[in-house]
Design a protein around this motif. Structure first.
Motif, mmCIF file in Angstrom:
data_model
loop_
_atom_site.group_PDB
_atom_site.id
_atom_site.type_symbol
_atom_site.label_atom_id
_atom_site.label_comp_id
_atom_site.label_asym_id
_atom_site.label_seq_id
_atom_site.Cartn_x
_atom_site.Cartn_y
_atom_site.Cartn_z
ATOM 1 N N ALA B 73 48.012 27.254 22.141
ATOM 2 C CA ALA B 73 47.133 26.252 22.742
ATOM 3 C C ALA B 73 46.075 25.834 21.738
ATOM 4 O O ALA B 73 44.909 26.190 21.832
ATOM 5 C CB ALA B 73 46.484 26.817 24.007
ATOM 6 N N GLU B 74 46.495 25.086 20.757
ATOM 7 C CA GLU B 74 45.590 24.630 19.713
ATOM 8 C C GLU B 74 45.708 23.118 19.552
ATOM 9 O O GLU B 74 46.650 22.498 20.024
ATOM 10 C CB GLU B 74 45.953 25.275 18.361
ATOM 11 C CG GLU B 74 45.914 26.794 18.380
ATOM 12 C CD GLU B 74 46.396 27.373 17.054
ATOM 13 O OE1 GLU B 74 46.769 26.588 16.164
ATOM 14 O OE2 GLU B 74 46.397 28.610 16.923
ATOM 15 N N VAL B 75 44.715 22.562 18.848
ATOM 16 C CA VAL B 75 44.817 21.160 18.449
ATOM 17 C C VAL B 75 44.564 21.086 16.951
ATOM 18 O O VAL B 75 43.511 21.541 16.480
ATOM 19 C CB VAL B 75 43.791 20.276 19.194
ATOM 20 C CG1 VAL B 75 43.907 18.834 18.709
ATOM 21 C CG2 VAL B 75 43.993 20.361 20.698
ATOM 22 N N PRO B 76 45.515 20.568 16.184
ATOM 23 C CA PRO B 76 46.827 20.079 16.606
ATOM 24 C C PRO B 76 47.733 21.213 17.069
ATOM 25 O O PRO B 76 47.536 22.352 16.680
ATOM 26 C CB PRO B 76 47.373 19.426 15.329
ATOM 27 C CG PRO B 76 46.691 20.137 14.219
ATOM 28 C CD PRO B 76 45.326 20.480 14.730
#
Lengths: 117, 117
Positions: B73-76
């Motif tokens: 659950a990261e961005v990107p």
DNA sequence: CAGCATCCTAACTGATACTG
DNA sequence: CAGTATCAGTTAGGATGCTG
């Protein structure tokens, strides 16, 4: 990062484009189990292959040198197929794959059902 | 005459319909050589696969339980793929096939040339 | 970055009819 | 018996554009 296959001249792709079609390996396994076979015998052993696809498959395997094709000058005609030495050398490897498939089929099926959601 | 595969429920056909497509085995071999990989790393390793086919192939292998897919659950976003135990158990068998291909490729090529006529 | 959706083409495969 | 030829359907695969 290991990237050991160039896009051309890749043995993995090459061998699989031959063995990975719908019928080739089935024909090889059949010939391996029965020895020399006539066209119609192979057809009986693999009942749901069409005559056309059996011909195409046998010719491709012959072109690769995995099976041999011997035509007898008789009426009605007789044509016999059998594995070549090259073909026979491949069979133990194929067998290992088939054994794995038999062993783990249940597990794979279980996975697929879960993934259908 | 030995005919050990019924037309339905045939493990040979089943395992081959999965491994025998254009990309599956290549993806498996790549993951086996590199361990855990991100989507874009796999794509770099197999440069000429389309994004679509890479996605499709990865999902199919996941559905069969041969590889695992972990989303962070990261961005990107980051998604990592790796072989499962089941997948790893298959690799030695695949490797034997690849080894055979490497060994006999020359011989096969020679046959094909002769057959072209 | 890691994908999904859409459209499109080419290749594979099968059904059918015919032949030496 | 052991094919070949033709036609038609299906599916694998690629190109492109868009999104969370």
């Amino acid at each position: 990062m290991e990237n050991f296959y160039t896009n051309d001249n890749c043995p993995i792709r090459d061998v699989l484009s031959r063995l990975g079609d719908k019928w080739s390996m089935l024909v090889l396994v059949t010939l391996n189990a029965n020895g020399t076979m006539r066209f119609c015998d192979v057809h009986k052993a693999i009942a749901d292959i069409s005559q056309r696809m059996l011909t195409v498959t046998l010719r491709t395997l012959e072109a690769d040198g995995l099976i041999s094709r011997k035509v007898y000058a008789e009426v009605p005609p007789r044509v016999e197929y059998r594995l070549t030495e090259l073909g026979e050398s491949l069979m133990p490897r194929v067998q290992m794959l088939v054994d794995w498939a038999l062993e783990h089929m249940g597990e794979i099926m279980k996975h697929r059902e879960v993934m259908v959601k």
